[in-house]
Scaffold this motif. Structure first.
Motif, PDB file in Angstrom:
ATOM      1  N   GLY A 169       0.822  -1.207   0.000  1.00 21.45           N
ATOM      2  CA  GLY A 169       0.000   0.000   0.000  1.00 21.45           C
ATOM      3  C   GLY A 169       0.857   1.258   0.000  1.00 21.45           C
ATOM      4  O   GLY A 169       0.536   2.240  -0.670  1.00 21.45           O
ATOM      5  N   ILE A 170       1.961   1.227   0.727  1.00 23.66           N
ATOM      6  CA  ILE A 170       2.862   2.381   0.771  1.00 23.66           C
ATOM      7  C   ILE A 170       3.507   2.606  -0.588  1.00 23.66           C
ATOM      8  O   ILE A 170       3.583   3.727  -1.105  1.00 23.66           O
ATOM      9  N   ILE A 171       3.946   1.493  -1.190  1.00 25.50           N
ATOM     10  CA  ILE A 171       4.593   1.565  -2.507  1.00 25.50           C
ATOM     11  C   ILE A 171       3.660   2.156  -3.570  1.00 25.50           C
ATOM     12  O   ILE A 171       4.103   2.751  -4.555  1.00 25.50           O
ATOM     13  N   VAL A 225       1.789   4.621  -3.387  1.00 25.71           N
ATOM     14  CA  VAL A 225       1.702   6.086  -3.357  1.00 25.71           C
ATOM     15  C   VAL A 225       2.662   6.754  -4.361  1.00 25.71           C
ATOM     16  O   VAL A 225       2.223   7.558  -5.199  1.00 25.71           O
ATOM     17  N   PRO A 226       3.994   6.468  -4.321  1.00 20.62           N
ATOM     18  CA  PRO A 226       4.865   7.071  -5.337  1.00 20.62           C
ATOM     19  C   PRO A 226       4.424   6.742  -6.751  1.00 20.62           C
ATOM     20  O   PRO A 226       4.505   7.595  -7.657  1.00 20.62           O
ATOM     21  N   THR A 227       3.932   5.499  -6.957  1.00 20.83           N
ATOM     22  CA  THR A 227       3.463   5.123  -8.286  1.00 20.83           C
ATOM     23  C   THR A 227       2.366   6.071  -8.758  1.00 20.83           C
ATOM     24  O   THR A 227       2.381   6.542  -9.898  1.00 20.83           O
ATOM     25  N   ALA A 228       1.428   6.324  -7.870  1.00 24.36           N
ATOM     26  CA  ALA A 228       0.313   7.176  -8.266  1.00 24.36           C
ATOM     27  C   ALA A 228       0.774   8.598  -8.552  1.00 24.36           C
ATOM     28  O   ALA A 228       0.419   9.203  -9.576  1.00 24.36           O
ATOM     29  N   ALA A 252       3.824   9.697  -9.245  1.00 20.96           N
ATOM     30  CA  ALA A 252       4.658   9.748 -10.451  1.00 20.96           C
ATOM     31  C   ALA A 252       3.799   9.637 -11.698  1.00 20.96           C
ATOM     32  O   ALA A 252       4.076  10.263 -12.726  1.00 20.96           O
ATOM     33  N   ILE A 267       6.816  13.015  -2.240  1.00 22.47           N
ATOM     34  CA  ILE A 267       6.656  11.559  -2.196  1.00 22.47           C
ATOM     35  C   ILE A 267       7.301  10.994  -0.937  1.00 22.47           C
ATOM     36  O   ILE A 267       6.679  10.221  -0.185  1.00 22.47           O
ATOM     37  N   ALA A 273       7.044   1.455  -9.384  1.00 22.49           N
ATOM     38  CA  ALA A 273       7.131   2.778  -8.745  1.00 22.49           C
ATOM     39  C   ALA A 273       8.350   3.550  -9.232  1.00 22.49           C
ATOM     40  O   ALA A 273       8.263   4.739  -9.592  1.00 22.49           O
ATOM     41  N   GLY A 286       8.003   4.609 -12.685  1.00 18.41           N
ATOM     42  CA  GLY A 286       7.045   5.712 -12.733  1.00 18.41           C
ATOM     43  C   GLY A 286       7.737   7.041 -12.478  1.00 18.41           C
ATOM     44  O   GLY A 286       7.454   8.040 -13.147  1.00 18.41           O
ATOM     45  N   MET A 295       8.205  10.545 -15.317  1.00 27.54           N
ATOM     46  CA  MET A 295       7.617  11.875 -15.152  1.00 27.54           C
ATOM     47  C   MET A 295       8.203  12.826 -16.189  1.00 27.54           C
ATOM     48  O   MET A 295       9.344  12.671 -16.644  1.00 27.54           O
ATOM     49  N   TYR A 315      -7.849   1.040   1.104  1.00 27.69           N
ATOM     50  CA  TYR A 315      -7.007   2.199   0.886  1.00 27.69           C
ATOM     51  C   TYR A 315      -6.148   2.023  -0.376  1.00 27.69           C
ATOM     52  O   TYR A 315      -6.044   2.923  -1.216  1.00 27.69           O
ATOM     53  N   ALA A 316      -5.584   0.805  -0.529  1.00 29.60           N
ATOM     54  CA  ALA A 316      -4.791   0.528  -1.732  1.00 29.60           C
ATOM     55  C   ALA A 316      -5.666   0.581  -2.973  1.00 29.60           C
ATOM     56  O   ALA A 316      -5.239   1.016  -4.054  1.00 29.60           O
ATOM     57  N   THR A 352      -3.713   6.244 -10.219  1.00 27.05           N
ATOM     58  CA  THR A 352      -2.687   5.586 -11.024  1.00 27.05           C
ATOM     59  C   THR A 352      -3.233   5.230 -12.411  1.00 27.05           C
ATOM     60  O   THR A 352      -2.592   5.475 -13.442  1.00 27.05           O
TER      61      THR A 352
END
Lengths: 315, 315, 315, 315, 315
Positions: free
Chosen positions: A263-265, A267-270, A272, A298, B270, B273, B277, E261-262, E269
């Motif tokens: 789930g944390i990972i 976030v940067p994907t989204a 970016a 991020i 990630a 990604g 950018m 949440y994920a 994304t």
């Protein structure tokens, strides 16, 4: 004294005021029937004595007793696995008359030979007649139960330690195996109690009164083994329950951790992904410090999430 | 000797110092009532004998006994499925008087015919009067229980092997089916014990004393079957528990692996990604070896995660 | 013959060598107290007879019996739901003296009227005195138990089929409901056994000896129902267990499939992400066949994963 | 009549052909010992009567009875929570002799005062001597059990409704709390049965024969409460099982839905990723209608997946 | 008075109309055998007294009693862990004859010394002969059980509070540990009941009638402890069940939240992926406000999902 042929044994023994002790190992039906005729054994008892897989019992005929005992041996093993045979059972049948005692063994059961030696040393016991042999057999059988129960207790303790150790171990097969072996032991011990009680309390012709407290002693041991086996069984159930609970909780925790991390990972994907869009008018893209700022954003979010999840107990 | 019509059978038999044995298969109420009148059977017993679905019991009337036995046959089957009928039960009722014995069969039950042949060979038993037929019936019925219990034991062993095999098998339906079949067997065996004990121990007019140890023998077998069935039932419960535990743990492991693998895959996504950018000022993008360096970084992280997860037991 | 007022009934009946049968439906305390005074009923029994919610019992007073029976009716229903009332229970109390029998009904219970008609046809039974009415009531009550148990058995069979059907069904509420209804039935049947046994075996003044085998017959039926209900209860527990196990396993399988599928989808995302990076020097991007090669690589990996997951049993 | 000091009570009472009834509330050891000396109570019974936390029992001394009863009161509460005390228990001890009855109360227990008023109205009962007071106490105590059991039944019904309601409720704490309270009630009711049976059936000097059917009536009520409490306990177990099963299944369904939805979302991400790659030669990118065609493809796949998942029961 | 050597003790005591009390601590077989010879103890009892690990029992020999009691001590501990020993058990054997009482202690068991002091203060009890020592020992042993059970009850209460506290705690190991310790306590208490009942009810030569109500009092305490231990065991099972249920539900909720949440994060994304595609003809990309509109669309969807999930109870 020259060996006496079995046919004459009874006559000779009675003549000399003694008794005959015949020990047989897995006799055929005809063999035992012949002996049965000579000693006047009941045909139904003879039939029972030929075929193994009886349950422990005591049967009284007019002037004779017929007792079936199940024996147990602990099979030593390197390591307890889901298939290892732990308790091996055999059978001993005893015909007891006024002047004779006949023991019939089924399955591998060491020690009944040592029995004769032991008994011959306890002359005062032997003087009480053939019932002393029945006592000695029952005592020996229950003693092996005590040993087996002790060895199984060690196995249970080992399993317990394994279940509550921090490592992830697969104990279910072994727990099941021990439970099954205990069931076998219970089948050997449980039904023995009543026959022993009868021998200890009831007035029986071929059992002299002085022998009764001996049988009571054996009965007492049998009850102790039964209690021990019952306790082990209960313990195994508790261990299984605890094992399952612990493993399930550990599994849940693993899944939670993995999912939280994924789930944390995400976030940067989204984020970016947002800045990877190809719109012509995206002012941030032309900023001098757009890139490092986004990286910082991020990193901050990831850090905050990480700390939040930690606090929640999710990581 | 010419066949005697049923109406005269009793008179003829008594005249000759013998007894009558009538064998009926699912008689109608009127048929049995007619016979009941002639032999003086109690109307309530006659009613019970007409309708099946009785439970095993022994009833004593003034000068007659009425016994109900449930029979069981093992239904051979190619493969044990969730719906396969394993144990098929029928019923045998026996009316026993001083000079007659009447057997009433319900359901398909092979072997009661073979019974007559078997009995006629054991003349000394037949000489003990009609109770010998009751004994033979009870003995045969309990013998079939022994056989059925043995066959079911094989089924249980097969299931056990299947549960503890490394393959993923769906055993729940089969476990349930066996449990249900065992319940049927238990209903047939359990209530039989008390009647047999009464026959073995109590002073009953129409049962000669010499027959008692025979009934005790049958009772003993019945107890053995009951113990065996009880043990199987307990075993099935343990197997079910172990099966569920194993499957749940295996399922958890699968999920953990899949999730861990997906978690690893999320990392290159990630990072890629980030470099996808479109910022104008992203110095790395213009580096000569930016691309291979990033590939290397990704590969390293993936490898480290993989090893970490392996060590955690997550993969 | 002209109807006799209740006040004179007893005197008239005794004068004619007959007995009085009074049938009451939910009488008030004063009504019953009045009758109790005339017939010499014990005040505590009268109190019990006025208020329902007694448990089945038999009480012996000096020259009278007081018996409480619970009745049960199966409530037909379109479809078994979590709230449908399946078993409806009422109560019948019977006062039995030398010359009278008084039945008190609580709750809706059809059939006690049909009882009188039935009994009047069996004149030889009625000749045995007021105890025959008690027998008829007990017999009728137990017969309705047999019917109810049969109907509930059908419900259980239906549920069993539903649980083991391949469709996903929500059976928990229904299982619970049936379990609860069975509990009600058990409360009605179980405590009846002892009173019936007393009536069948004990020497009681107001029950002629010839009636005893009738009560034994009723007791026998009650035991059968009790066994059946006990079996159903056990079956329901097994079904619930099997149902939960099956659903959990199916749920796990679904989750595994969904996750495995999502895991596969993550692979093209990651690879495409790599080639979506904006590095200036990425030689593959300028290759003539870079794009189809990458597509091929992705397709190959997805296919391999798919087959691997299939083999693992993950898809 | 002037009040008589306790010291003279016994003498006065015996002189007038009556009996003394002393009511004490949590007396100290010395207080009770003083009274015990005067009335000849057994020292062990006196000790038991001073310290609460006895279990219900009946003890017979030479010419006296000592009975311990546990009382219960239902604690009204706004809402059932995991910590709410539902059943509050106290104790009453009764010393019963030929001419006296001494009641000792522990804990808050309203109603023993009302008892005296009630008893004085039932003069014919009081005439039976001090045993009538013991009866009245036992009757009152069991009546409060009936009330408490009724109130707890309502709580159970409420919980049942909550468990089977469609909302997600957390019932585990409350189920546990009720189970625990029932355990307390069972401890008060269960051991009372035997003492009451003794009072009802055994010949006891200080209990006149005419009182026995009264005690039988109380015993009957106690059995009813015990059955009810046992049934509630069983019901709670079933409710807990059903509650867990339902919640687990609902949780599984939620997870399945969320995962399936996330799985669907992954598809456009992957496809878009493909067309986000920066290959120089990607013919689709230059097509006039490439973009809308891809959007259409994505929409179609998502729709198909959605319908497939719906059909599978995954969404 | 000068100390009397053990050899002369018996003679001296009998001569003075008193009795001998010998207290031994873990004697060797030869030591005890010597004493046994002098006092005429039964060899089997002597053997039992040498080796610990007997179960509580009472054995009657011609003119002597042999009683085995298990003692228990609560081991104080800072914090309850999965391995802390809570109940420590020892053994006391008592030989009781007409003029002597011999106590044999195994294991550490404080307090038997205090016993002598206590007894010497209660001279009137000592006057009842050696049986008073047996009573004092049994009373002390059961008193320690009461204490231990009380201390364990506190542990259970603590665990209960921990389980129902909102924090996430790992209670399984501790629950298991307490269950196991209770099993040990039960083994010490349970089998003691019957021997005490025999002492209280049966006519035994060496136990004066006046001592019987004392033993009844001890038996009563033993029953209370047994009930308490049984209740604790039941409570632990319920707590374990509740604990597992609560943890599982909490785990499920965590997973649901993380996944939901994920799932929400996956939406931006996917949408960003769409606009990251490199098609030449994507009109939105050239719109002046394309970028902010897409950001708004993303934010709206995320918000809607968030609220929907909240309403579903998924977040």
């Amino acid at each position: 004294q020259a060996p006496v042929p079995p046919e004459d044994a009874l006559r000779t023994a009675v003549a000399q005021g003694g008794f005959v002790w015949l020990g047989l190992y897995e006799p055929t039906e005809t063999e035992l029937a012949a002996i049965g005729n000579r000693y006047g054994l009941h045909p139904l008892a003879v039939e029972d004595a030929v075929y193994a897989h009886q349950r422990p019992k005591l049967e009284q005929y007019d002037d004779a007793l017929f007792m079936v005992l199940k024996t147990a041996t602990y099979v030593a093993h390197e390591e307890l696995t889901a298939t290892s045979e732990v308790v091996d059972t055999g059978e001993v049948m005893v015909f007891l008359g006024a002047n004779y005692v006949i023991t019939v063994r089924h399955g591998e059961h060491s020690g009944l030979a040592g029995l004769r030696v032991r008994l011959e040393e306890q002359r005062e016991l032997l003087c009480l007649g053939p019932a002393s042999v029945l006592y000695a057999v029952a005592d020996l059988v229950v003693d092996t139960f005590v040993e087996v129960a002790g060895a199984v207790t060690d196995d249970v303790d080992e399993l317990e330690a394994s279940v509550f150790s921090p490592e992830r171990t697969d104990d279910i097969g072994r727990l099941y195996q021990l439970k099954r072996e205990l069931m076998g032991l219970r089948k050997a011990v449980g039904p023995l109690e009543l026959p022993l009680q009868k021998l200890a309390e009831r007035q029986i012709d071929v059992v002299p009164d002085a022998m009764r407290s001996y049988f009571r002693d054996v009965q007492d041991h049998a009850i102790r083994v039964r209690d021990q086996v019952g306790g082990l069984d209960e313990l195994l159930s508790s261990i299984l329950q605890a094992s399952l609970a612990r493993t399930t909780l550990a599994d849940n925790e693993d899944m939670r951790k993995i999912s939280a991390y994924a789930g944390i990972i995400a976030v940067p994907t989204a984020i970016a992904g947002i800045y990877g869009m190809n719109f012509e008018f995206m002012p941030e893209l032309e900023w001098r410090y757009g890139y490092p700022v986004v990286l910082l954003v991020i990193a901050t979010i990831v850090l905050l999430l990480y700390r939040g999840f930690k606090r929640n107990g999710w990581l």
